[in-house]
Design a protein around this motif. Structure first.
Motif, short mmCIF file in Angstrom:
data_model
loop_
_atom_site.label_atom_id
_atom_site.label_comp_id
_atom_site.label_asym_id
_atom_site.label_seq_id
_atom_site.Cartn_x
_atom_site.Cartn_y
_atom_site.Cartn_z
N LYS A 537 -14.57 40.77 59.80
CA LYS A 537 -13.48 41.93 59.34
C LYS A 537 -13.44 42.14 57.97
O LYS A 537 -13.86 41.15 57.21
N LEU A 661 -6.18 51.46 60.11
CA LEU A 661 -5.34 51.79 59.20
C LEU A 661 -5.47 53.11 58.73
O LEU A 661 -4.55 53.96 58.33
N HIS A 664 -3.44 55.82 60.35
CA HIS A 664 -1.96 55.79 59.96
C HIS A 664 -1.66 57.26 59.21
O HIS A 664 -2.50 57.63 58.27
N THR A 709 2.63 47.38 58.26
CA THR A 709 1.45 47.50 59.18
C THR A 709 0.34 46.82 58.24
O THR A 709 -0.34 45.97 58.86
N LEU A 710 -0.08 47.09 57.19
CA LEU A 710 -1.06 46.74 56.50
C LEU A 710 -0.73 45.08 56.08
O LEU A 710 -1.62 44.39 56.34
N ALA A 712 0.84 43.00 57.92
CA ALA A 712 0.78 42.12 59.04
C ALA A 712 -0.69 41.98 59.34
O ALA A 712 -1.31 40.86 59.52
N GLN A 713 -1.38 43.03 59.33
CA GLN A 713 -2.85 42.87 59.52
C GLN A 713 -3.72 41.99 58.35
O GLN A 713 -4.75 41.35 58.71
N ASN A 716 -3.01 38.52 58.96
CA ASN A 716 -3.65 38.16 60.24
C ASN A 716 -5.49 38.13 59.94
O ASN A 716 -5.92 37.04 60.14
N HIS A 717 -5.87 38.56 59.05
CA HIS A 717 -7.30 38.68 58.76
C HIS A 717 -7.36 37.43 57.82
O HIS A 717 -8.45 36.48 57.98
#
Length: 724
Positions: A537, A661, A664, A709-710, A712-713, A716-717
């Motif tokens: 990722k 993303l 969006h 959103t950015l 959080a992602q 997670n990565h």
């Protein structure tokens, strides 16, 4: 058991007894307990069920009380931290769950109060919870412990946000005396009370209640619910299961959270307006003030029976085996000995760093240096005053906080400011090294000792250099496989015409294959097509974290634009400047690079060169503009776009290829497909400025939603990439 329970419940005091009523000769039970050496610590998440032939005989506990106190006073915080890390590495889920739960609780309370939250941890030890709570926005963390030895790591290397240490950390025989007249919005414990015998609980709870401000909370992360108290085991010289529902005094509500954690229950206490006591179910710490789920004490006692049944079943097994205490003592001593041996071996390896450095420099290393443009900062200074800096304000002030990444260390080069900014905004600790001169053995030792003090589990090298390679070898030698070593490459294949970038990328793949590096990631998407050795990722950069007061989503237009790129062809500098300066209504265009104006060019705005800016100056300038332009011919994840985002100012970019993303609405608003087309850049600029002026609320909500959103992602990565 009934007689025993009645005896434990006698002498309960309301927790809000004023301090002045204690009197000179009337010590609280907590003070008496502290004077006799009762433990006020620990972080354990294990559940070793009864190993005593008489588990219901608390009056035999006096020798164990002294032993428990001596145990914690004699235990080094460094050793205990290593023991906790060993348990985490073995897959214990409780620690991460506790940290996530406490983070949510503090954030919820801070938002509810709408002001800074004063928090006290009772039994802070080496600082496991301080490491992430102290950095939370709007949270003022304080810690108390009775053991200086346990607190030493926290005092020696306090986390960001804990200064001044002398005003935030307290040590003494009892908490009330140590903290003075201070009170707190939230007081909490994690596996502290389980190491105190039942007769001490009323006094300890009384003291904790006095430390809570009116309207505040007392949160206990302790043993699972039981209907009455029992002695559990001899681990750490004594553990008990306490009946917190029964111990709730008049004038307080208890909110019980069962099942929120794998091995513990959560008890949130609040004062009520009556002299009675009430009980509630706590389904989430994000609703600690919810009073809609009232239950009875009887129903809580019924709910606690499975835990009691598990205790009795295990107790029977231990009694049949006949060597419960001996086996437990051997197990604990073995764990401690293993940790001490590891620490001793690590110290020995540190002593040989000078010889190791000589050996490393005799081997072939990367000799290519980054081109001048790659090293030149967009703002700030070019030279590192110190070879190694740790958690510098520049690298922590705007950092995000996530307890799951509190044991991650980002290591970067101070001179490479774009990468330094990306590192500085990510959660975790920060070590900045110089790229322009060789590191000494003393520098290496400082890096290793910093990782040791911080209890690091992963080091992420943000960028690569000969200095970084030496540090990788050194950390592998000192820590072995217990420390995960990762590296992030911040380039793209478009930059392979630079020998430095191509050589760096190739070298990282070799180091990953050889096992010196445990993981390699890229900030350019789909780079795993180049090699299966790469993290699958894209590693997403985060925007800086700023206080709400520094955001300006709804500010009126200023008729100004900002082009922060260097003046070279792949940064498309003149295209960005010409489009911005020729837009009707635009009055000023700020640049950080030299610009040559021509009288024959139809520019409607003044172009102002502000020169190099430090981080704060950069943020102030962004807030004074309507739009940022960074439409470049080759780009990964421009930091100025993220810095604009967090201040409510959209930045035009070329296609970033960020997967989901990109779908969006914000990315569809700002991305320009034809980066070489002045018309497409102008259309995108008109789109952004028009929406901002026409519908500022929609514009602001779009930026805020994309930011959430950015982030959080991105986190997670990072978790997938960096966690061992």
């Amino acid at each position: 058991m009934r007689t025993q329970r009645r005896r434990w419940m006698t002498g309960l005091h309301p927790w809000n007894t004023p301090a002045e009523h204690r009197g000179a000769g009337g010590r609280t039970l907590a003070q008496g307990a502290a004077a006799e050496g009762i433990s006020t610590m620990r972080d354990d998440t294990h559940l070793h069920i009864a190993s005593s032939p008489e588990p219901s005989a608390p009056r035999q506990s006096q020798p164990e009380e002294a032993a428990s106190s001596q145990y914690w006073k004699a235990t080094s915080g460094y050793t205990y931290r290593e023991m906790i890390r060993t348990r985490q590495d073995a897959g214990n889920p409780g620690y991460g769950q506790q940290e996530a739960l406490l983070t949510k609780l503090m954030q919820t309370e801070q938002r509810a109060l709408g002001r800074p939250l004063d928090v006290l941890e009772f039994g802070c030890g080496f600082g496991r919870h301080a490491s992430y709570l102290a950095s939370l926005e709007g949270v003022r963390y304080h810690g108390y412990d009775f053991s200086e030895a346990m607190m030493e790591p926290l005092r020696h290397a306090p986390p960001v946000g804990l200064e001044p240490v002398e005003e935030r950390l307290f040590c003494g025989p009892d908490a009330l005396t140590a903290v003075g007249d201070r009170t707190f919005d939230v007081v909490f414990t994690v596996s502290v009370l389980i190491h105190n015998p039942p007769e001490r609980l009323p006094g300890l709870l009384e003291s904790l209640g006095k430390l809570v401000r009116p309207g505040g909370l007392l949160c206990l992360v302790e043993n699972q619910l039981v209907p009455f108290g029992v002695w559990e085991n001899a681990w750490h010289q004594g553990c008990w299961l306490h009946p917190y529902a029964e111990l709730t005094p008049a004038g307080w509500d208890m909110h019980h959270g069962g099942g929120l954690l794998a091995t513990h229950d959560v008890y949130v206490f609040k004062r009520n307006a009556s002299q009675g006591r009430r009980f509630f179910q706590l389904q989430s710490v994000e609703e600690p003030r919810d009073e809609r789920r009232e239950v009875t004490l009887e129903s809580l006692n019924v709910e606690s029976l499975p835990r009691l049944r598990a205790w009795t079943e295990h107790a029977g097994e231990v009694l049949r085996e006949g060597n419960g205490l001996t086996g437990m003592q051997v197990s604990e001593l073995t764990e401690r000995l293993t940790v001490e041996l590891k620490r001793s071996e690590r110290r020995q390896r540190l002593l040989s760093l000078s010889d190791e450095l000589v050996r490393l420099r005799a081997e072939p290393v990367v000799t290519a240096r980054a081109p001048a443009d790659a090293l030149a900062p967009r703002y700030g200074h070019d030279n590192a005053a110190e070879a190694v800096v740790v958690d510098a304000p520049l690298d922590t002030t705007w950092a995000h906080v996530d307890p799951r990444l509190s044991r991650v260390v980002h290591l970067f080069h101070q001179e490479w400011y774009g990468i330094r900014a990306a590192s500085g905004y990510a959660p975790g600790h920060k070590i900045g090294i110089t790229a322009n001169r060789a590191l000494t053995a003393a520098d290496h030792q400082r890096i290793a000792e910093t990782c040791e003090r911080l209890g690091a589990r992963s080091v992420i090298f943000q960028g690569f250099s000969p200095n970084a390679l030496e540090v990788m070898h050194m950390l592998r030698r000192v820590f072995g496989s217990t420390l995960k070593l990762c590296c992030v490459w911040h380039g793209s294949t478009a930059q392979f015409h630079f020998d430095f970038e191509l050589e760096t990328f190739s070298r990282l793949l070799v180091l990953r294959e050889q096992g010196l590096l445990d993981a390699v990631a890229c900030v350019k998407p789909e780079m795993h097509l180049m090699s299966p050795l790469l993290f699958q990722k894209v590693l997403l950069n985060l925007p800086p974290r700023v206080a709400p007061a520094d955001q300006r989503h709804r500010a009126p237009p200023t008729r100004a634009a900002f082009v922060p790129t260097p003046n070279n062809w792949w940064k498309n500098f003149y295209s960005n400047v010409f489009v911005a300066a020729s837009l009707p209504g635009m009055e000023r265009v700020f640049v950080t690079s030299p610009f040559s104006a021509r009288p024959e060019l139809p520019l409607k705005a003044s172009v102002i060169n502000v020169g190099p800016l430090n981080r704060s100056e950069l943020f102030n300038l962004i807030r004074e503009t309507d739009v940022v332009l960074n439409v470049t011919l080759a780009e990964c994840q421009p930091m100025t776009a993220l810095e604009g985002l967090t201040h409510g100012v959209a930045c035009l970019t070329g296609p970033l290829t960020l997967g989901a993303l990109d779908e969006h609405p914000f990315q569809r608003l700002v991305q320009v497909a034809g980066t070489g087309s002045l018309g497409q850049i102008r259309s995108a600029l008109e789109r952004v400025v028009g929406l901002r002026e026409r519908s500022p609320e929609e514009y602001a909500q779009m930026l805020e939603d994309y930011t959430q959103t950015l982030c959080a992602q991105a986190i997670n990565h990072y978790l997938e990439f960096a966690q061992p």
